[in-house]
Scaffold this active site. Structure first.
Site, PDB file in Angstrom:
ATOM      1  N   TRP A 112      -6.541   0.667  10.603  1.00 26.72           N
ATOM      2  CA  TRP A 112      -5.893   1.199   8.941  1.00 26.72           C
ATOM      3  C   TRP A 112      -5.709  -0.437   8.778  1.00 26.72           C
ATOM      4  O   TRP A 112      -6.481  -0.463   7.345  1.00 26.72           O
ATOM      5  CB  TRP A 112      -4.584   2.349   8.359  1.00 26.72           C
ATOM      6  CG  TRP A 112      -4.672   2.051   7.003  1.00 26.72           C
ATOM      7  CD1 TRP A 112      -3.775   1.426   6.089  1.00 26.72           C
ATOM      8  CD2 TRP A 112      -5.975   1.736   5.709  1.00 26.72           C
ATOM      9  NE1 TRP A 112      -4.013   1.463   4.575  1.00 26.72           N
ATOM     10  CE2 TRP A 112      -5.763   2.176   4.936  1.00 26.72           C
ATOM     11  CE3 TRP A 112      -7.078   2.232   6.034  1.00 26.72           C
ATOM     12  CZ2 TRP A 112      -5.530   2.208   3.695  1.00 26.72           C
ATOM     13  CZ3 TRP A 112      -7.592   3.100   5.078  1.00 26.72           C
ATOM     14  CH2 TRP A 112      -8.208   3.291   3.709  1.00 26.72           C
ATOM     15  N   GLU A 170     -11.363   6.368   5.416  1.00 33.02           N
ATOM     16  CA  GLU A 170     -10.598   6.739   6.816  1.00 33.02           C
ATOM     17  C   GLU A 170     -12.030   6.903   7.169  1.00 33.02           C
ATOM     18  O   GLU A 170     -11.632   7.628   8.985  1.00 33.02           O
ATOM     19  CB  GLU A 170     -10.383   8.770   5.938  1.00 33.02           C
ATOM     20  CG  GLU A 170      -9.185   8.065   5.031  1.00 33.02           C
ATOM     21  CD  GLU A 170      -8.065   7.902   6.368  1.00 33.02           C
ATOM     22  OE1 GLU A 170      -7.594   7.646   7.339  1.00 33.02           O
ATOM     23  OE2 GLU A 170      -7.116   6.856   5.440  1.00 33.02           O
ATOM     24  N   TYR A 173       0.665  -1.053   0.122  1.00 30.61           N
ATOM     25  CA  TYR A 173       0.149   0.967   0.167  1.00 30.61           C
ATOM     26  C   TYR A 173       1.000   1.279  -0.230  1.00 30.61           C
ATOM     27  O   TYR A 173       1.152   2.346  -0.746  1.00 30.61           O
ATOM     28  CB  TYR A 173      -1.780  -0.107   1.523  1.00 30.61           C
ATOM     29  CG  TYR A 173      -1.839   0.751   1.702  1.00 30.61           C
ATOM     30  CD1 TYR A 173      -2.781   1.497   0.809  1.00 30.61           C
ATOM     31  CD2 TYR A 173      -1.418   2.373   3.180  1.00 30.61           C
ATOM     32  CE1 TYR A 173      -3.715   3.136   0.755  1.00 30.61           C
ATOM     33  CE2 TYR A 173      -2.002   3.223   2.765  1.00 30.61           C
ATOM     34  CZ  TYR A 173      -3.101   3.305   1.934  1.00 30.61           C
ATOM     35  OH  TYR A 173      -3.985   4.922   2.220  1.00 30.61           O
TER      36      TYR A 173
END
Length: 200
Positions: free
Chosen positions: A56, A48, A26
């Site tokens: 995350w 988010e 990522y």
């Protein structure tokens, strides 16, 4: 503490990558590179908001499930969701089953339509908040720009878009180059930002 750690190829990466093996992929291919696509920008704002109070890693692991559940984050499609869709999504074990956050995505899809009608595109709106003098890399969780954008989005009726959420969005979408000093991808992000044509 060092701001970098060795990556799989031995080159330095931002230290947060060591939290999970999948973070390197990522980080190397998405995080911090400028984005002008409205659908991707909307997706990231939504993800988010789902991350709020979570890691995350949890969201990234479920990202494809979120995309399937929310029509690839096509906000024109999501804007038509109703109560039956909320109930369906609350039964979807592949996503985070939080009523407030699910309803916020639907609300924000409708607000995104309004924003596009008023401003031309999400990208044109978002990139007005690019920082002229960003904080030193990885020293802040908010910025003057994230506070301003959060305040304006809330004024427009968006939900789950606090300053910290917005700053994380800005970091990921390349509005600020927050790759650590010494990270091997910092210059790539900087070059992409130099080449980027800001949406009008």
């Amino acid at each position: 503490m060092s701001q970098t750690v060795p990556g799989p190829d031995g080159q330095p990466r931002c230290a947060w990558c060591q939290s999970a093996p999948e973070f390197f992929e990522y980080h190397d291919h998405e995080w911090g590179y400028p984005v002008a696509d409205d659908q991707r920008l909307f997706e990231k704002l939504c993800l988010e908001s789902f991350q709020s109070g979570l890691s995350w890693r949890t969201i990234l692991a479920k990202r494809e499930n979120f995309r399937k559940a929310f029509k690839q984050f096509d906000f024109n499609a999501v804007a038509s969701f109703g109560e039956a869709d909320v109930e369906r999504l609350l039964q979807d074990a592949g996503i985070i089953r939080h009523r407030g956050k699910i309803e916020a995505v639907i609300n924000n899809a409708r607000r995104a339509q309004e924003l596009v009608a008023a401003e031309g595109s999400l990208a044109a709106y978002v990139w007005r908040y690019e920082a002229d003098n960003p904080p030193e890399p990885q020293t802040a969780s908010t910025s003057a720009e994230s506070i301003a954008m959060s305040k304006d989005l809330k004024k427009r009726g968006w939900k789950f878009v606090g300053p910290t959420t917005v700053f994380a969005f800005m970091q990921a979408m390349g509005l600020v180059n927050d790759h650590a000093i010494g990270c091997s991808k910092r210059e790539k992000a900087a070059q992409l930002r130099r080449d980027f044509i800001k949406p009008a």
